[in-house]
Design an enzyme around this catalytic site. Structure first.
Site, short mmCIF file in Angstrom:
data_model
loop_
_atom_site.label_atom_id
_atom_site.label_comp_id
_atom_site.label_asym_id
_atom_site.label_seq_id
_atom_site.Cartn_x
_atom_site.Cartn_y
_atom_site.Cartn_z
N GLU A 106 5.30 14.65 6.84
CA GLU A 106 5.23 13.19 6.70
C GLU A 106 4.22 12.81 5.62
O GLU A 106 3.23 13.52 5.41
CB GLU A 106 4.75 12.56 8.02
CG GLU A 106 5.86 12.00 8.89
CD GLU A 106 6.40 10.65 8.39
OE1 GLU A 106 6.23 10.31 7.21
OE2 GLU A 106 7.00 9.95 9.21
N ASP A 107 4.45 11.68 4.98
CA ASP A 107 3.48 11.20 4.00
C ASP A 107 2.24 10.61 4.69
O ASP A 107 1.12 11.00 4.40
CB ASP A 107 4.11 10.16 3.05
CG ASP A 107 4.81 9.00 3.78
OD1 ASP A 107 4.91 9.01 5.02
OD2 ASP A 107 5.25 8.07 3.08
N ASP A 110 0.71 5.92 10.44
CA ASP A 110 -0.02 4.66 10.54
C ASP A 110 -0.09 4.29 12.03
O ASP A 110 -0.95 4.77 12.75
CB ASP A 110 0.76 3.64 9.69
CG ASP A 110 0.08 2.31 9.56
OD1 ASP A 110 -1.09 2.28 9.19
OD2 ASP A 110 0.73 1.27 9.81
N ASP A 166 4.68 4.43 -1.67
CA ASP A 166 5.09 3.31 -2.52
C ASP A 166 4.62 1.97 -1.99
O ASP A 166 4.20 1.84 -0.84
CB ASP A 166 6.62 3.25 -2.59
CG ASP A 166 7.22 2.68 -1.29
OD1 ASP A 166 6.88 3.19 -0.21
OD2 ASP A 166 7.99 1.70 -1.38
N ARG A 172 5.11 5.63 -6.66
CA ARG A 172 5.22 6.97 -6.05
C ARG A 172 4.80 8.07 -7.01
O ARG A 172 4.41 9.15 -6.61
CB ARG A 172 6.68 7.23 -5.64
CG ARG A 172 7.20 6.33 -4.55
CD ARG A 172 8.54 6.86 -4.06
NE ARG A 172 9.32 5.87 -3.34
CZ ARG A 172 9.19 5.60 -2.04
NH1 ARG A 172 8.30 6.24 -1.33
NH2 ARG A 172 9.94 4.69 -1.46
P1 IMP Z 1 4.16 4.03 11.32
O1 IMP Z 1 5.46 4.06 12.08
O2 IMP Z 1 3.42 2.73 11.57
O3 IMP Z 1 3.29 5.23 11.58
O4 IMP Z 1 4.55 3.95 9.80
C1 IMP Z 1 4.68 5.04 8.99
C2 IMP Z 1 5.34 4.67 7.68
O5 IMP Z 1 4.87 3.39 7.18
C3 IMP Z 1 4.96 5.66 6.62
O6 IMP Z 1 5.78 6.81 6.63
C4 IMP Z 1 5.10 4.84 5.35
O7 IMP Z 1 6.44 4.78 4.92
C5 IMP Z 1 4.66 3.46 5.78
N1 IMP Z 1 3.22 3.24 5.50
C6 IMP Z 1 2.23 3.08 6.40
N2 IMP Z 1 1.04 2.89 5.78
C7 IMP Z 1 1.30 2.94 4.46
C8 IMP Z 1 0.46 2.81 3.29
O8 IMP Z 1 -0.77 2.63 3.33
N3 IMP Z 1 1.11 2.94 2.08
C9 IMP Z 1 2.45 3.15 1.96
N4 IMP Z 1 3.26 3.26 3.03
C10 IMP Z 1 2.69 3.15 4.28
#
Ligand code: IMP
Length: 197
Positions: A106-107, A110, A166, A172
Site C-alpha cells: 500500500e502507498d 490513513d 497524488d 505521482r
Molecule cells: P484510508 O482508507 O483512509 O486508509 O485511505 C487510504 C487511501 O487514501 C490511500 O491509499 C490514498 O489513496 C488516500 N490517501 C490518504 N491520505 C493521503 C495523502 O496524504 N495523500 C494522498 N493520498 C492519500
C-alpha cells in the site's frame, strides 16, 4: 509561462517530508527485511493501484527472494477528506492467492478503512498468510486498527504527494514525498479514489 512545479488551482508542492535518498534507503531496508522473512516461501506481492505503483516497483527490485506480483485497483468513497470504508473493486487480481503467502503493498494507510476492507476480502480467498507493507502511515488519523507488518515511515496528519501519491491524479512522478500546500480560498478536494488512487 509554464508551470514547472505542476501546481494548479492555488495548490502547490510544499515542504519536502521525505527526500529521495531517505525514501530509497528505507525501501532497500524493507526489501532486505522482507527477503529474510520470506526466504523459501511462496511470496505474492499484491499492489494497490495507483498509489502503490512506484513503491512496489522499487520494493520488488530490492528483494533477493523470488516473488510474483499482482495488482488490484479499488475506489473508496467518502466525504471531503474522509474515507467511508465503502470500497469498490475496480480491478481484481488475475491470479488465485489460495494457499500462497500474500503481502499487500500500500502507498499510505490513513483511516485504515480501505485496508480493513482489502484484508477481509483477500482473507476470504484462503491465502496461507497475509501481511501488509505500507510506505506511509498516519497514526493520528487511524479509525480502525489494522495490522501493518512493514511500515516505511510514520508521518504526521498532513496531506502528502509524490512517489506515487497524488492529488487530483497529479504529482505521482515526484521522487520524494512532499506536503500539499493549499492556497488561500482553494477548496479542499476529496482524496478518495474515484479513479483508483
Ligand atoms: P484510508 O482508507 O483512509 O486508509 O485511505 C487510504 C487511501 O487514501 C490511500 O491509499 C490514498 O489513496 C488516500 N490517501 C490518504 N491520505 C493521503 C495523502 O496524504 N495523500 C494522498 N493520498 C492519500
Amino acid at each position: 509561462m509554464g508551470d514547472p512545479a505542476g501546481s494548479s488551482g492555488g495548490e502547490r508542492i510544499g515542504e519536502t517530508l521525505i527526500d529521495s535518498s531517505r525514501l530509497h534507503g528505507r525501501v532497500s531496508e524493507l526489501g532486505a527485511e522482507i527477503s529474510r522473512d520470506y526466504a523459501g516461501r511462496d511470496l505474492v506481492l499484491v499492489g494497490v493501484l495507483k498509489g502503490a505503483l512506484i513503491f512496489m516497483a522499487d520494493l520488488m527490485r530490492s528483494l533477493s527472494v523470488p516473488c510474483e506480483i499482482d495488482l488490484m485497483a479499488v475506489s473508496s468513497y467518502g466525504s471531503a477528506t474522509d474515507s467511508s470504508g465503502v470500497v469498490r473493486i475496480l480491478k481484481d487480481l488475475d491470479t488465485s492467492i489460495n494457499g500462497r503467502d500474500v503481502l499487500i503493498v500500500e502507498d499510505i494507510v490513513d483511516s485504515g478503512l480501505t485496508l480493513q476492507y482489502l484484508l477481509r476480502n483477500l482473507r476470504a480467498r484462503d491465502p496461507a498468510t497475509i501481511e501488509v507493507c505500507a510506505l506511509l502511515t498516519k497514526p493520528e488519523r487511524r479509525r480502525v486498527e489494522t495490522p501493518i507488518r512493514y511500515v516505511g515511515f510514520e508521518i504526521p496528519n498532513r496531506f502528502v504527494i509524490g512517489y506515487g501519491l497524488d492529488h487530483g491524479q497529479r504529482h505521482r512522478n515526484l521522487d520524494y514525498v512532499a506536503v500539499l500546500e493549499r492556497g488561500q480560498g482553494s477548496r479542499r478536494r476529496p482524496f478518495s479514489r474515484p479513479e483508483a488512487g
